[in-house]
Design an enzyme around this catalytic site. Sequence first.
Site, mmCIF file in Angstrom:
data_model
loop_
_atom_site.group_PDB
_atom_site.id
_atom_site.type_symbol
_atom_site.label_atom_id
_atom_site.label_comp_id
_atom_site.label_asym_id
_atom_site.label_seq_id
_atom_site.Cartn_x
_atom_site.Cartn_y
_atom_site.Cartn_z
ATOM 1 N N ALA A 1 -8.142 -3.347 -1.920
ATOM 2 C CA ALA A 1 -8.458 -4.779 -1.918
ATOM 3 C C ALA A 1 -7.286 -5.595 -1.386
ATOM 4 O O ALA A 1 -7.467 -6.543 -0.602
ATOM 5 C CB ALA A 1 -8.819 -5.233 -3.329
ATOM 6 N N TYR B 1 -5.325 -1.185 -4.526
ATOM 7 C CA TYR B 1 -4.573 -1.025 -3.284
ATOM 8 C C TYR B 1 -5.404 -1.438 -2.074
ATOM 9 O O TYR B 1 -4.944 -2.191 -1.200
ATOM 10 C CB TYR B 1 -4.122 0.427 -3.151
ATOM 11 C CG TYR B 1 -3.536 0.792 -1.818
ATOM 12 C CD1 TYR B 1 -2.217 0.478 -1.508
ATOM 13 C CD2 TYR B 1 -4.292 1.467 -0.864
ATOM 14 C CE1 TYR B 1 -1.670 0.819 -0.280
ATOM 15 C CE2 TYR B 1 -3.763 1.812 0.361
ATOM 16 C CZ TYR B 1 -2.442 1.489 0.652
ATOM 17 O OH TYR B 1 -1.919 1.825 1.878
ATOM 18 N N LYS C 1 -4.871 -4.566 0.667
ATOM 19 C CA LYS C 1 -4.695 -4.321 2.099
ATOM 20 C C LYS C 1 -5.798 -4.990 2.920
ATOM 21 O O LYS C 1 -5.562 -5.425 4.056
ATOM 22 C CB LYS C 1 -4.669 -2.817 2.372
ATOM 23 C CG LYS C 1 -3.409 -2.124 1.878
ATOM 24 C CD LYS C 1 -2.168 -2.602 2.613
ATOM 25 C CE LYS C 1 -0.963 -1.727 2.283
ATOM 26 N NZ LYS C 1 0.265 -2.131 3.009
ATOM 27 N N THR D 1 4.801 11.114 2.194
ATOM 28 C CA THR D 1 5.676 10.050 1.723
ATOM 29 C C THR D 1 5.777 10.147 0.206
ATOM 30 O O THR D 1 5.070 10.923 -0.433
ATOM 31 C CB THR D 1 5.126 8.669 2.116
ATOM 32 O OG1 THR D 1 3.896 8.446 1.403
ATOM 33 C CG2 THR D 1 4.875 8.566 3.610
#
Length: 254
Positions: free
Chosen positions: A162, A160, A164, A196
């Site tokens: 990497a 995740y 972003k 979330t």
Amino acid sequence: MTSTLQDQCVLVTGAGRGLGAAIAAAFVREGASVAINYRNSADAALALAGQLGARALPVQADVTDPDAVEAMIATVEERFGAPTTIIHNALADYSFNGDARTHLDTLAWEHIARQGETAVGGALNMIRVMRPRWEVAGGGRLITIGTNLVQNPVVPYHDYTAAKSALLALTRTAAKELGPLGVTVNMVSGGLLRTTDASAATPEEVFDIVAAQTPLGQVTTPAEMADAVLFFASPWSRAVTGQNLIVDGGLVFG
């Protein structure tokens, strides 16, 4: 483009739930017309559009598919006219659970590629479809959604983070190339959000630890982060591009 929020047509990718839904609601609250993109969350997107009213349009598309993105933009144009502002929030399926994360000894390139396909590939597809439209309009806004894990990988979600990080790089290079067209490109990076679907797997004690480490003493909410996104879409940010605004209660400085 320096139009007020009320004059804008905004498309939010991955807006059926979570942060994307909060961003869509914030723009409608300020008077914008909003397209609620979703991939699989049809029921949630339709329910959100029903709550937000006539200025909200649910539209299905997988942002990793260039043809689907083109068709989505055409659908939005039929209802609201050409979008002025794109919020790229879409996230490949992910659960923020440090105990269940993929470690380096089992991490494969496919894990990173899967995240990158949506984060970076989706952004690229949006840019390629929107570029000629922004050129005709004389400007526009692209706002990407990042993470403070790039600056402070307190939990090493390798795939995740990497993806972003690569999205942040694209945000800055796109700002350079699209600037002459009057398009600003910026990123808003959150930390752990309360709550979330992606952060629902996070243990409650982790939320408490993060809150205790922030100067504001609390974990950022999706609504608070959505308000920061509004700034980059507004006329007040017209001279700001290629920037990354970290919205995490001061957990990360810089």
